[in-house]
Write a protein that holds these residues in place. Structure first.
Motif, PDB file in Angstrom:
ATOM      1  N   CYS A   1       0.847  -1.204   0.000  1.00 37.79           N
ATOM      2  CA  CYS A   1       0.000   0.000   0.000  1.00 37.79           C
ATOM      3  C   CYS A   1       0.875   1.242   0.000  1.00 37.79           C
TER       4      CYS A   1
ATOM      5  N   ALA B   1      -0.571   4.285   0.482  1.00 43.27           N
ATOM      6  CA  ALA B   1      -1.230   5.304   1.300  1.00 43.27           C
ATOM      7  C   ALA B   1      -0.486   5.399   2.638  1.00 43.27           C
ATOM      8  N   ALA B   2      -0.843   6.398   3.411  1.00 45.77           N
ATOM      9  CA  ALA B   2      -0.109   6.592   4.667  1.00 45.77           C
ATOM     10  C   ALA B   2      -1.085   6.892   5.784  1.00 45.77           C
ATOM     11  N   CYS B   3      -2.098   6.057   5.946  1.00 49.72           N
ATOM     12  CA  CYS B   3      -3.042   6.269   7.043  1.00 49.72           C
ATOM     13  C   CYS B   3      -2.244   6.224   8.341  1.00 49.72           C
TER      14      CYS B   3
ATOM     15  N   PHE C   1      -2.659   5.474  11.348  1.00 49.32           N
ATOM     16  CA  PHE C   1      -2.769   4.404  12.352  1.00 49.32           C
ATOM     17  C   PHE C   1      -2.252   3.066  11.846  1.00 49.32           C
ATOM     18  N   CYS C   2      -1.920   2.998  10.550  1.00 50.13           N
ATOM     19  CA  CYS C   2      -1.782   1.681   9.920  1.00 50.13           C
ATOM     20  C   CYS C   2      -0.325   1.248   9.791  1.00 50.13           C
TER      21      CYS C   2
ATOM     22  N   VAL D   1       0.466  -1.566   8.235  1.00 49.00           N
ATOM     23  CA  VAL D   1       0.564  -2.503   7.105  1.00 49.00           C
ATOM     24  C   VAL D   1       1.585  -2.062   6.041  1.00 49.00           C
ATOM     25  N   PRO D   2       1.608  -0.764   5.617  1.00 51.88           N
ATOM     26  CA  PRO D   2       2.615  -0.389   4.600  1.00 51.88           C
ATOM     27  C   PRO D   2       4.048  -0.627   5.090  1.00 51.88           C
TER      28      PRO D   2
ATOM     29  N   VAL E   1      -4.237  -5.625  -0.492  1.00 52.38           N
ATOM     30  CA  VAL E   1      -4.095  -4.703   0.641  1.00 52.38           C
ATOM     31  C   VAL E   1      -4.709  -3.355   0.261  1.00 52.38           C
ATOM     32  N   HIS E   2      -4.475  -2.924  -0.958  1.00 57.66           N
ATOM     33  CA  HIS E   2      -5.092  -1.698  -1.479  1.00 57.66           C
ATOM     34  C   HIS E   2      -5.694  -2.062  -2.840  1.00 57.66           C
TER      35      HIS E   2
ATOM     36  N   GLU F   1     -11.211   1.101  -0.833  1.00 59.09           N
ATOM     37  CA  GLU F   1     -11.287   2.478  -0.324  1.00 59.09           C
ATOM     38  C   GLU F   1     -12.402   3.220  -1.047  1.00 59.09           C
TER      39      GLU F   1
ATOM     40  N   ARG G   1      -6.976   9.999   6.336  1.00 59.60           N
ATOM     41  CA  ARG G   1      -7.874   9.353   5.380  1.00 59.60           C
ATOM     42  C   ARG G   1      -8.245  10.401   4.332  1.00 59.60           C
TER      43      ARG G   1
HETATM   44  S1  SF4 Z   1      -5.612   1.474   6.189  1.00 58.30           S
HETATM   45 FE1  SF4 Z   1      -5.520   0.486   4.173  1.00 58.30          FE
HETATM   46  S2  SF4 Z   1      -5.211   2.236   2.740  1.00 58.30           S
HETATM   47 FE2  SF4 Z   1      -4.629   2.982   4.768  1.00 58.30          FE
HETATM   48  S3  SF4 Z   1      -2.410   2.592   4.915  1.00 58.30           S
HETATM   49 FE3  SF4 Z   1      -3.454   0.794   5.856  1.00 58.30          FE
HETATM   50  S4  SF4 Z   1      -3.571  -0.694   4.196  1.00 58.30           S
HETATM   51 FE4  SF4 Z   1      -3.163   1.313   3.221  1.00 58.30          FE
END
Ligand code: SF4
Length: 426
Positions: free
Chosen positions: A150, A152-154, A156-157, A159-160, A194-195, A229, A268
């Protein structure tokens, strides 16, 4: 000298993408000459396919690892899936001898496993590891990963940080795997990533085109999208979904909060009004679409008023299902460094309130469904009732003994806990 390894056992945690990755591990282990242990059989290799999305998920992983060790004394241990280097250190403190394979190393998974098992496993088979979906629900519904990572740079996340930049599988590879899964008898494919909405952005392809291409494969089957998304669920995609009954009219669009200040702090890329308008447009093109979502309770700085706006958003949209998560600060993310943390008891209270609202809204929605009809893909029929999901993603209970892997048209007759009761149409 460790004992020979003939059988393995895997525990899968987390999302559909991680479940798919668990299938890839199974395929590689089969290629190494191992077979998956049946319920009561001992295993010489146990695998935890871990999830790292919240602290709670990591805790669950540690509990699972302890249980795996208790139930399989003497077995080799492997942890893979989603984990940060810090999570890996935690697992290794619990079990110093375990092998941990981070996401960045998964490209070499086959070689790492073969080295790890060298001389201990029967014999590695040559060729590609073939995914056969053995662990997917009753061979009716398979997850098909089309994209990983991913950009994106949310805030809280985590995952990236774990899965890296967005990258898409080629259309040809996805089509070949989809055809193989259909050939093995799967009747529903869930395209996941993931995205997911960014499918093809790195390779000059697009999700709509991929969907249409998979839908052209021969056979009787259904296609569903996993989480998307909201900004990527545009009118063009809605028109594609509306163009054929092969596409399940079900979209999971994470909202996370109904408050613009919290959404901005989460990074977001939408406001509540933008999200709401997008849903309105989707419903205009796809009138019966089932909408499900995720929300986070107790994000740093979430005031009572901000929380109230999330509750109001749930009332306004009337989602078919809301997954509620307490905010969980993950090391390395921006949100973990934000001030104005919400006290844990208040976070718990907000989670409970959201769940109460969700239950009430779902019950009200279900009453409105009574008398309507749906098409259920029967997954299991062995117990007191048959069970399966309808095109909108709801689980149905149907009379016992229906043929599995078949689509049954039925009428909604009532509710049974969180499920709907269905009566097959004559
Ligand atoms: S919430 Fe989803 S879109 Fe946002 S950074 Fe995490 S994986 Fe990426």
């Amino acid at each position: 000298m460790l004992a020979a390894v003939e059988r393995f056992r895997i525990i899968d945690l987390g999302c559909k993408v991680n479940r798919y990755d668990g299938e890839v591990v199974r395929a590689e282990l089969r290629r190494c000459g191992l077979r998956e242990a049946r319920e009561q059989e001992a295993a010489g290799l146990v695998v935890l396919n871990a999830c790292a999305v919240t602290d709670r998920a990591v805790q669950k992983g540690r509990q699972a690892l302890r249980r795996l060790r208790r139930e399989n004394p003497g077995a080799r241990l492997l942890v893979t899936g989603c984990m940060t280097p810090a999570d890996r250190d935690g697992y290794q403190r619990l079990e110093p001898g375990l092998l941990a394979v981070l996401q960045g190393e998964r490209r070499d998974l086959g070689r790492i496993l073969a080295d790890y098992l060298a001389g201990a496993a029967p014999a590695t088979r040559a060729g590609e590891a073939m995914l056969d979906g053995a662990a997917f629900a009753s061979r009716t519904r398979a997850f098909l990963k089309v994209q990983d990572g991913c950009d994106a740079a949310c805030s809280f996340c985590v995952v990236p940080l774990i899965r890296g930049a967005a990258r898409s599988r080629s259309r040809a590879e996805v089509l070949a795997e989809a055809a193989a899964l259909l050939e093995r008898g799967f009747r529903e494919l869930v395209l996941c990533g993931v995205h997911l909405g960014h499918y093809g952005k790195d390779s000059g392809d697009d999700l709509g085109g991929l969907l249409l291409a998979v839908a052209r494969l021969p056979g009787e089957f259904r296609l569903r999208l996993s989480s998307l998304e909201v900004n990527e669920a545009d009118e063009a995609l809605a028109r594609i979904l509306a163009s054929s009954s092969r596409f399940a009219p079900h979209l999971h669009l994470p909202l996370q909060s109904g408050d613009d200040g919290v959404l901005a702090a989460m990074r977001r890329p939408y406001t509540w009004e933008g999200y709401r308008r997008r849903l309105e447009n989707l419903r205009a093109v796809l009138p019966g679409v089932a909408l499900t979502t995720d929300v986070i309770a107790g994000f740093p700085g979430e005031s009572d008023e901000a929380f109230g706006r999330t509750l109001a958003a749930l009332e306004a949209v009337r989602f078919a299902k809301v997954h509620v998560f307490p905010f969980s600060p993950r090391a390395g993310t921006e949100a973990a460094r934000l001030p104005r943390r919400v006290a844990v008891p208040l976070v718990r209270q907000r989670v409970a309130e959201l769940l109460r609202a969700e239950r009430r809204l779902r019950e009200e929605g279900d009453h409105g469904l009574i008398g309507t009809s749906a098409t259920v893909l029967v997954e299991s029929a062995g117990g007191a009732f048959s069970s399966g999901l309808c095109e909108q993603g709801r689980r149905f209970r149907l009379p016992a003994g229906l043929p599995t892997s078949t689509f049954i048209r039925c009428r909604v007759a009532g509710r049974a806990g969180a499920d709907l009761l269905g009566e097959p149409c004559p």
